[in-house]
Every structure is written in structure tokens, then in C-alpha cells.
Design a protein around this motif. Sequence first.
Motif, short mmCIF file in Angstrom:
data_model
loop_
_atom_site.label_atom_id
_atom_site.label_comp_id
_atom_site.label_asym_id
_atom_site.label_seq_id
_atom_site.Cartn_x
_atom_site.Cartn_y
_atom_site.Cartn_z
N LYS A 39 0.83 -1.21 0.00
CA LYS A 39 0.00 0.00 0.00
C LYS A 39 0.86 1.25 0.00
N ALA A 40 1.91 1.26 0.84
CA ALA A 40 2.79 2.42 0.90
C ALA A 40 3.52 2.62 -0.42
N ALA A 41 3.99 1.53 -1.02
CA ALA A 41 4.68 1.64 -2.32
C ALA A 41 3.74 2.16 -3.39
N CYS A 42 2.48 1.73 -3.34
CA CYS A 42 1.49 2.24 -4.30
C CYS A 42 1.27 3.74 -4.09
N ALA A 43 1.24 4.19 -2.83
CA ALA A 43 1.08 5.61 -2.55
C ALA A 43 2.24 6.41 -3.11
N GLY A 114 7.90 1.22 2.24
CA GLY A 114 6.94 0.75 3.23
C GLY A 114 7.34 1.02 4.65
N GLU A 115 8.42 1.76 4.85
CA GLU A 115 8.83 2.14 6.20
C GLU A 115 7.86 3.14 6.80
N LEU A 116 7.24 3.93 5.94
CA LEU A 116 6.32 4.99 6.34
C LEU A 116 5.02 4.82 5.57
N ASN A 117 3.86 5.04 6.23
CA ASN A 117 2.61 4.95 5.48
C ASN A 117 2.21 6.32 4.94
N GLU A 118 1.18 6.35 4.11
CA GLU A 118 0.81 7.60 3.44
C GLU A 118 0.36 8.67 4.42
N TRP A 119 -0.32 8.30 5.49
CA TRP A 119 -0.80 9.30 6.43
C TRP A 119 0.36 9.98 7.14
N ARG A 120 1.36 9.22 7.55
CA ARG A 120 2.50 9.83 8.24
C ARG A 120 3.34 10.67 7.28
N ALA A 121 3.40 10.28 6.03
CA ALA A 121 4.04 11.14 5.03
C ALA A 121 3.26 12.44 4.88
N THR A 122 1.93 12.35 4.94
CA THR A 122 1.10 13.55 4.87
C THR A 122 1.36 14.46 6.05
N LEU A 123 1.54 13.89 7.24
CA LEU A 123 1.84 14.69 8.42
C LEU A 123 3.18 15.42 8.28
N ASP A 152 2.00 8.53 14.84
CA ASP A 152 1.43 9.71 14.17
C ASP A 152 1.76 10.98 14.94
N ARG A 153 1.50 10.95 16.26
CA ARG A 153 1.73 12.14 17.06
C ARG A 153 3.21 12.49 17.11
#
Length: 461
Positions: A39-43, A114-123, A152-153
Motif C-alpha cells: 500500500k505504501a509503495a502504491c502511494a 513501506g517504512e512509512l505509510n501515506e498518512w504519516r508522510a502527509t503529516l 502519528d503524534r
Amino acid sequence: MEQLTVDTLPGLVPAVAEVCLASDAAGLIDQLRSLEQLKAACAAAQARVTVAFKRRQLAEHEAQGVPANRRGKDVAAQVALARRESPRNGSRLVGLADALVREMPHTMAALATGELNEWRATLMVKETACLSREHRRQVDAELAGRLGELSDRAVSAEARKVAYRLDPYSFVERARKAEADRCVSLRPAPDCMTRLSALLPVAQGVAAFAALTRAADSARAAGDERGRGQLMADTLVERVTGQAAADEVEVEIQLVMSGETLFGHPGDRADDGESADRGDDAADEPAVVAGHGPIPAPVARRMVADLPDEARTWIRRLYTDPDTGRLVAMESAARLFPAGLRRFLIARDQYCRTPWCGAPIRHADHVVPHQVGGETSVANGQGLCEACNQIKAMPGWGATPDTEGAGSTVTTTTPTGHSYLSRPPDPPGARTGRKHPRVDFFPPPPVGSPLETRLRLILAA
């Protein structure tokens, strides 16, 4: 490994959806982790594709002679449609892609592996939005290698801490500009409630909350049996509307509801003697409140019956076609949609008709533009938000209404040739696959009932 192309990508969808499940618990956890990395690679790949698409669109707009200040205005809308998101989210996704690809290589690499997901990249992007490109790159470099360990925080806190150290002035300026974004919004909430929210400067927000709290505490000390939350909510309504009591506000009840629902009349049965496909009486068919959505039939009836006599009430009556259950059409020769026709479109469409948008309707739009012969009619009308109506005027965009004359479907075509279909929500009482019996009148509610009393007072006025 074979490189994925536009032709091979669609084949991965069923392959991933039908993945063979592992035979043991450890294997299932490994699969979950691998799918999360995928999922992360797709993002990350989507970010690269988005930036490439934006560059291509800007070049095409320049070649077409589009004014510089309008080039690329529809990029976010096209990205949103492709990702089945609202245009608002489309803008966010384009901004995220720009920042990751052009300014934050370490965050982009962590997302791709995949070390980081899309939401944390957004943050990461969000917390550094006020920085220059150089400073954003420094934040990205300082947190490289640590992102996979942070929640996240923690991602937000660490990014904000480094950003503030690099450019404290930008944070102060950001807070000052944020005051210009103060606003009030209304959103549906569960159980026939609404959520009225205000985005305020901190001093104003704290002061308003303290005033409501003091008013509630004073009322409870005087013997009011309502809870503190109820008292604060009622006080807010009273002070904003100027009414003496919260339940005496002047109301326009813009309900879209069947006659059976209004009067509590039992529903008709299917022609073959079997019960209707819902299995319930038509009296239980939900009503729709414009700007909120469906509400249970008993709640709709109470909205009409339980208001105090002092409250002024209006009821707009909207009728459905007895064969299809859809709202009936009206036509006009005017260039602009008349007020009544505009209200009809809002009641029919409820929200912006652009697929996956969901924003409040601001404009009554001609699907086929008036200047090229489009009629001012329900069949050629749709409700759009302001942003979507402006995007529709960009080069290469087009829309086609259905050919049945009921205005039930609109096909929107983007500059790349992709088409997206939208339909208005089914109104209360619409039953798929079943012809509606023609009903000339509905029996009145019982004499002396709250609903009968309320309707008699309204009609007498």
C-alpha cells in the motif's frame, strides 16, 4: 523484475484481492505486513504519477493558450476523480505529491519502501508547509532513518520541533494567517443530530466556551434539570438565533417525504399480493432534510407536529412521479434558474453532483451550457459546488445529461477522455424495480392528533 506499465497494472488488482491466505498465524501476520508495504509503495507510485500528470497538463494548457493564472486549475479535480475522492482531497493529494517528489526525498524513499505509510508522510508535509524549500529539505534530512519508529503524534511533534528551530518567524506568521480561516460549518451527525462547528482563534474559542459553561452552571444552580451539555447547547442556539427558548426557532421544514410518511398511512403491497421488497409499511419510509440527509419517518412527523405554536413553520411540498418515484421535472425558458427551480435541484441532488465530491450545493448549473443551446430545465440542471462549477468551464471538460428527460444521470467527461457517471440520491418512496401506484390523495391524520393540529394551524395561516 518486469516493470509495471499502464497495461499490466490492472491485472494486479484481482491478484492482490484474491491473495492465497497463509496456513498459520505467523504467515498471516507476514502477509499483513507485506500488504501494508505494498500500500505504501502504491502511494509513492501515485505521487510520482500525479506529479508527471501535473507537468503534462501544464504543458498542454500552455500550448492551448490558457492564461497563466488558470493553467493546471483542473489537475486536482482530475486526480480526485481518478482516485474516487472529493475535489478538496484531490488538492491535498496533489500538494502531497509535489512536496514528496520535489522537496522531501528521504520521506518519499521511506514511503516507497513501506517504512512509512501515506498518512504519516502527509503529516510530514503538513507540519512543514510554512517552510521554504531549503528548510523543508533540512527537516526531511534530519528525520531520515527515524520515521519508521515514530507514531502519528510523534511524527507531527518531531517535524514541528525541527521546523520551528529552523524558521520560528514562519510559525508565528502561520498562526497570524490562520485567523483569516475562521469559519462555521454544519455536518450531519448520527441519530438525527447535526454538528455545528466553529474554527476560531484560541482566545475567542475559549471565551465562548467559558460563557456557555457559566450560563449552564447558573441554570443548574437555579434548579434547571437539564444536563450541562444540554444547557450549553440550548444556550448557544438561543443566543445565536435571538429566541427566548431553543425549541422556538423559526423553521423552514424542507422535507422530501412521501404522503404515507407524512400521514403515517400504511404502505401499498405489491401487485402479486406479496409484501413490498422492503418488508415494511411505506409509512416507515425515511424522509430527507435538505443539507442533512435521511431521517426516520417518526422523527420527520415530530418535526411537523411537536413545534410550539409560537414557532413559525413552512412546509415545502415536493412531489414524486408515481411510476418512477423520482421528483417530477419542471422547465423554464429563463437564462438563470428561477428560485423555485433552483430549490428543486438542491432538494433533488442534495449534494454536489460531481462524483465523490459531497460538498454543499452553491450553483444551479446547466449540464449542457446555455450558450450552446442547453435548456434551463430540470433535465439539463444539476447542483454543483462553486469549485466544481468553475472546473467544468476548463478546456476539455464536458457533461451530458441522460436522454430520458428526468435529469437522473449526468456523464462528466474529463480532458483525458475518461467518463464518470453520477446519479442523484433516490428520494423517499422510490422503490427500484417496482411501479408506484397512482395515489390521488392520502387520508388525513386522526382528528386531534399532534400532526393534524399542526397541519391545521399551518394551513389556516
